[in-house]
Write a protein that holds these residues in place. Structure first.
Motif, PDB file in Angstrom:
ATOM      1  N   LEU A 269       0.794  -1.180   0.052  1.00 61.93           N
ATOM      2  CA  LEU A 269      -0.016   0.037   0.066  1.00 61.93           C
ATOM      3  C   LEU A 269       0.919   1.321  -0.152  1.00 61.93           C
ATOM      4  O   LEU A 269       1.987   1.035   0.649  1.00 61.93           O
TER       5      LEU A 269
ATOM      6  N   VAL B 179      -3.468   0.473  -3.884  1.00 65.53           N
ATOM      7  CA  VAL B 179      -3.463  -0.649  -2.887  1.00 65.53           C
ATOM      8  C   VAL B 179      -4.564  -1.528  -3.933  1.00 65.53           C
ATOM      9  O   VAL B 179      -5.391  -1.049  -4.345  1.00 65.53           O
TER      10      VAL B 179
ATOM     11  N   LEU C 280      -8.327   4.280   3.586  1.00 67.94           N
ATOM     12  CA  LEU C 280      -7.309   3.155   3.290  1.00 67.94           C
ATOM     13  C   LEU C 280      -7.948   1.832   2.716  1.00 67.94           C
ATOM     14  O   LEU C 280      -7.609   1.133   1.793  1.00 67.94           O
TER      15      LEU C 280
ATOM     16  N   THR D 201       0.476   5.744  -0.386  1.00 62.83           N
ATOM     17  CA  THR D 201      -0.446   7.046  -0.562  1.00 62.83           C
ATOM     18  C   THR D 201       0.363   8.124  -1.269  1.00 62.83           C
ATOM     19  O   THR D 201       1.487   8.197  -1.110  1.00 62.83           O
TER      20      THR D 201
END
Length: 214
Positions: free
Chosen positions: A4, A62, A49, A6
């Motif tokens: 993952l 993700v 998330l 961001t």
């Protein structure tokens, strides 16, 4: 391998900015611990998330099929037994073997007991045991040790260590030191200006009682 990441992520709650400018990466074998006072936006970030709400700005990179998300509530079916609850969740994720999950959270002797008749700590252990039957590498958890005594926290920490050792990762909001190496992200410096000026707003909106589990 990154599970993952961001990029310049901003999130809202009820349409009002909460956190902004979050950029980080989580790879296999790693833990990211979110820190910050109650109402600072941790739950909102976790929900974003996990794909339960869309970012207001930026991106979350993700694979949604990698995520197992557990919120504040245990999400159990009270009329089903311990084993029936785990078999249900295992079936949802295409898994069959629940024995490792039962053993990991010391639930083997409780397999025939209805979830509604468990203590708060036992319910929490069963809720966390669901993670082990998902087969998913990325755990996103919101205060997972609520209602757990010290021995049960140790069981959870051991399950996490095993998960990491097999290529898993975890993002968790917790105030407890679980005893293993982790990255720490304090969300406080990322609070949006409006949220940081209004403690009442932040406390009132950063909560999650829906028991979501993905």
């Amino acid at each position: 391998m990154s599970l993952l990441s961001t990029t310049n992520l901003s999130v809202t709650r009820g349409g009002i900015p909460v956190l902004e400018r979050l950029t980080f990466t989580l790879s296999a074998g790693e833990v990211l611990v979110l820190r910050g006072p109650n109402g600072s936006g941790k739950t909102t970030l976790l929900r974003t998330l996990a794909g339960l709400q869309t970012p207001s700005q930026g991106q979350v990179h993700v694979d949604p099929d990698h995520i197992a998300y557990a919120a504040h509530a245990d999400g159990l079916k009270s009329t089903l037994t311990v084993s029936e609850n785990l078999k249900f969740w295992a079936g949802v994720y295409g898994q069959t073997d629940i024995q490792p999950a039962l053993a990991a959270f010391d639930l083997t002797r409780l397999t025939g007991r209805a979830a509604g008749n468990l203590s708060a700590g036992q319910k929490r252990r069963l809720g966390l045991a669901r993670l082990l039957v998902t087969g998913r590498p990325l755990w996103i958890l919101d205060e997972p040790t609520v209602s757990l005594d010290a021995s049960s926290v140790a069981l959870f920490a051991a399950a996490v260590q095993q998960h990491l050792a097999t290529g898993g990762a975890m993002i968790v909001a917790t105030h407890i030191d679980l005893g293993f190496e982790a990255q720490v992200l304090d969300v406080t410096p990322h609070r949006a200006k409006l949220a940081s000026q209004s403690g009442d707003f932040a406390t009132g909106f950063d909560s999650d009682e829906d028991g979501a589990f993905l």
